[in-house]
Design a protein around this motif. Structure first.
Motif, PDB file in Angstrom:
ATOM      1  N   HIS A  24       0.851  -1.195   0.000  1.00  0.00           N
ATOM      2  CA  HIS A  24       0.000   0.000   0.000  1.00  0.00           C
ATOM      3  C   HIS A  24       0.882   1.239   0.000  1.00  0.00           C
ATOM      4  O   HIS A  24       1.879   1.313   0.723  1.00  0.00           O
ATOM      5  CB  HIS A  24      -0.897  -0.005   1.236  1.00  0.00           C
ATOM      6  CG  HIS A  24      -1.715   1.238   1.392  1.00  0.00           C
ATOM      7  ND1 HIS A  24      -2.803   1.493   0.602  1.00  0.00           N
ATOM      8  CD2 HIS A  24      -1.592   2.294   2.230  1.00  0.00           C
ATOM      9  CE1 HIS A  24      -3.322   2.660   0.959  1.00  0.00           C
ATOM     10  NE2 HIS A  24      -2.604   3.163   1.939  1.00  0.00           N
ATOM     11  N   ILE A  25       0.523   2.211  -0.813  1.00  0.00           N
ATOM     12  CA  ILE A  25       1.256   3.467  -0.864  1.00  0.00           C
ATOM     13  C   ILE A  25       0.375   4.549  -0.251  1.00  0.00           C
ATOM     14  O   ILE A  25      -0.668   4.900  -0.817  1.00  0.00           O
ATOM     15  CB  ILE A  25       1.633   3.854  -2.315  1.00  0.00           C
ATOM     16  CG1 ILE A  25       2.495   2.765  -2.937  1.00  0.00           C
ATOM     17  CG2 ILE A  25       2.327   5.195  -2.343  1.00  0.00           C
ATOM     18  CD1 ILE A  25       2.791   2.992  -4.392  1.00  0.00           C
ATOM     19  N   PRO A  26       0.737   5.078   0.911  1.00  0.00           N
ATOM     20  CA  PRO A  26      -0.083   6.134   1.516  1.00  0.00           C
ATOM     21  C   PRO A  26       0.079   7.441   0.735  1.00  0.00           C
ATOM     22  O   PRO A  26       1.190   7.816   0.364  1.00  0.00           O
ATOM     23  CB  PRO A  26       0.470   6.263   2.928  1.00  0.00           C
ATOM     24  CG  PRO A  26       1.845   5.718   2.855  1.00  0.00           C
ATOM     25  CD  PRO A  26       1.864   4.708   1.752  1.00  0.00           C
ATOM     26  N   ARG A  31      -4.334  10.243   3.676  1.00  0.00           N
ATOM     27  CA  ARG A  31      -4.067  10.723   5.032  1.00  0.00           C
ATOM     28  C   ARG A  31      -5.178  11.676   5.481  1.00  0.00           C
ATOM     29  O   ARG A  31      -5.645  11.623   6.617  1.00  0.00           O
ATOM     30  CB  ARG A  31      -2.715  11.423   5.104  1.00  0.00           C
ATOM     31  CG  ARG A  31      -1.545  10.488   4.964  1.00  0.00           C
ATOM     32  CD  ARG A  31      -0.222  11.203   5.240  1.00  0.00           C
ATOM     33  NE  ARG A  31       0.893  10.330   4.952  1.00  0.00           N
ATOM     34  CZ  ARG A  31       1.275   9.316   5.710  1.00  0.00           C
ATOM     35  NH1 ARG A  31       0.619   9.052   6.809  1.00  0.00           N
ATOM     36  NH2 ARG A  31       2.296   8.561   5.372  1.00  0.00           N
ATOM     37  N   THR A  57      -2.378  -2.770   8.076  1.00  0.00           N
ATOM     38  CA  THR A  57      -1.834  -1.817   7.099  1.00  0.00           C
ATOM     39  C   THR A  57      -2.221  -0.392   7.473  1.00  0.00           C
ATOM     40  O   THR A  57      -1.414   0.535   7.352  1.00  0.00           O
ATOM     41  CB  THR A  57      -2.337  -2.160   5.680  1.00  0.00           C
ATOM     42  OG1 THR A  57      -1.956  -3.500   5.371  1.00  0.00           O
ATOM     43  CG2 THR A  57      -1.770  -1.216   4.647  1.00  0.00           C
ATOM     44  N   LYS A  60      -0.018   0.630  10.268  1.00  0.00           N
ATOM     45  CA  LYS A  60       1.374   0.768   9.818  1.00  0.00           C
ATOM     46  C   LYS A  60       1.610   2.111   9.115  1.00  0.00           C
ATOM     47  O   LYS A  60       2.586   2.803   9.379  1.00  0.00           O
ATOM     48  CB  LYS A  60       1.726  -0.375   8.872  1.00  0.00           C
ATOM     49  CG  LYS A  60       3.115  -0.290   8.273  1.00  0.00           C
ATOM     50  CD  LYS A  60       3.356  -1.447   7.326  1.00  0.00           C
ATOM     51  CE  LYS A  60       4.703  -1.334   6.630  1.00  0.00           C
ATOM     52  NZ  LYS A  60       4.895  -2.415   5.655  1.00  0.00           N
ATOM     53  N   HIS A  61       0.715   2.477   8.203  1.00  0.00           N
ATOM     54  CA  HIS A  61       0.945   3.654   7.366  1.00  0.00           C
ATOM     55  C   HIS A  61       0.301   4.937   7.893  1.00  0.00           C
ATOM     56  O   HIS A  61       0.712   6.031   7.495  1.00  0.00           O
ATOM     57  CB  HIS A  61       0.441   3.390   5.946  1.00  0.00           C
ATOM     58  CG  HIS A  61       1.226   2.343   5.222  1.00  0.00           C
ATOM     59  ND1 HIS A  61       2.507   2.554   4.760  1.00  0.00           N
ATOM     60  CD2 HIS A  61       0.911   1.072   4.884  1.00  0.00           C
ATOM     61  CE1 HIS A  61       2.941   1.465   4.165  1.00  0.00           C
ATOM     62  NE2 HIS A  61       1.998   0.545   4.230  1.00  0.00           N
ATOM     63  N   TYR A  62      -0.713   4.818   8.740  1.00  0.00           N
ATOM     64  CA  TYR A  62      -1.457   6.002   9.191  1.00  0.00           C
ATOM     65  C   TYR A  62      -1.442   6.120  10.711  1.00  0.00           C
ATOM     66  O   TYR A  62      -2.390   6.614  11.306  1.00  0.00           O
ATOM     67  CB  TYR A  62      -2.893   5.939   8.660  1.00  0.00           C
ATOM     68  CG  TYR A  62      -2.962   5.858   7.160  1.00  0.00           C
ATOM     69  CD1 TYR A  62      -2.774   6.981   6.378  1.00  0.00           C
ATOM     70  CD2 TYR A  62      -3.183   4.638   6.518  1.00  0.00           C
ATOM     71  CE1 TYR A  62      -2.809   6.899   4.992  1.00  0.00           C
ATOM     72  CE2 TYR A  62      -3.224   4.550   5.139  1.00  0.00           C
ATOM     73  CZ  TYR A  62      -3.037   5.687   4.386  1.00  0.00           C
ATOM     74  OH  TYR A  62      -3.072   5.608   3.018  1.00  0.00           O
TER      75      TYR A  62
END
Length: 164
Positions: A24-26, A31, A57, A60-62
């Motif tokens: 996944h690409i944030p 955001r 996920t 992890k990213h947010y």
């Protein structure tokens, strides 16, 4: 190589179509979405489902957006107040009315629900519960109509005496 986007405008990972699940690409847009949904009180599972990702996920990213869950609603309200204030300064009458309504809601929050907003409108009276057929018949039987001979007789027998 130029960045490739899918139909939803999200960037396509470099390993798309190869073995293994692409990462996944944030994005800044995602955001902002996560921040908005956290402010609206959504849980992590629901937010992850809206972004088509798993809860791990999402964490992890947010993580930074999720970390501010306690103040997210206040940050959202602050942004709304600022946008409305800009429009109030420009003389927008609708914005002035909405700003006043938001101030009233804010005052209720600050000072408790005992204070009523100062909108200038009279307070609504509570509706009396509507009686059903049986309850209305019982109430009518307890209060006979003294305008008729039969009603007067019933009132006397109930102990109401005779009117002078």
């Amino acid at each position: 190589m130029a960045e490739v986007f899918d139909l939803f405008g999200d960037p396509v990972p470099a390993n798309w179509g190869e073995r293994g699940r692409p990462g996944h690409i944030p994005t800044q847009q995602n955001r902002n979405r996560v921040s908005m949904l956290v402010a609206l009180g959504w849980g992590n599972g629901r937010i992850a489902a809206a972004l088509f990702i798993t809860v791990p996920t999402l964490r992890k990213h947010y993580f930074s957006e999720l970390h501010y869950r306690a103040v997210a609603r206040d940050r959202l309200t602050t942004g709304l107040f600022m946008k409305l204030w800009e429009q109030v300064q420009e003389g927008n009458v609708g914005a002035i009315k909405e700003f006043r309504a938001m101030l009233d809601r804010n005052d209720l929050m600050l000072y408790g629900h005992a204070a009523q907003p100062s909108s200038g409108k009279p307070a609504k009276q509570a509706k009396q519960p509507k009686l059903g057929k049986k309850e209305a018949a019982i109430a009518a039987a307890q209060n006979p109509d003294r305008g008729s001979a039969l009603g007067d007789l019933i009132a006397q027998r109930q102990g109401g005496g005779r009117p002078n």
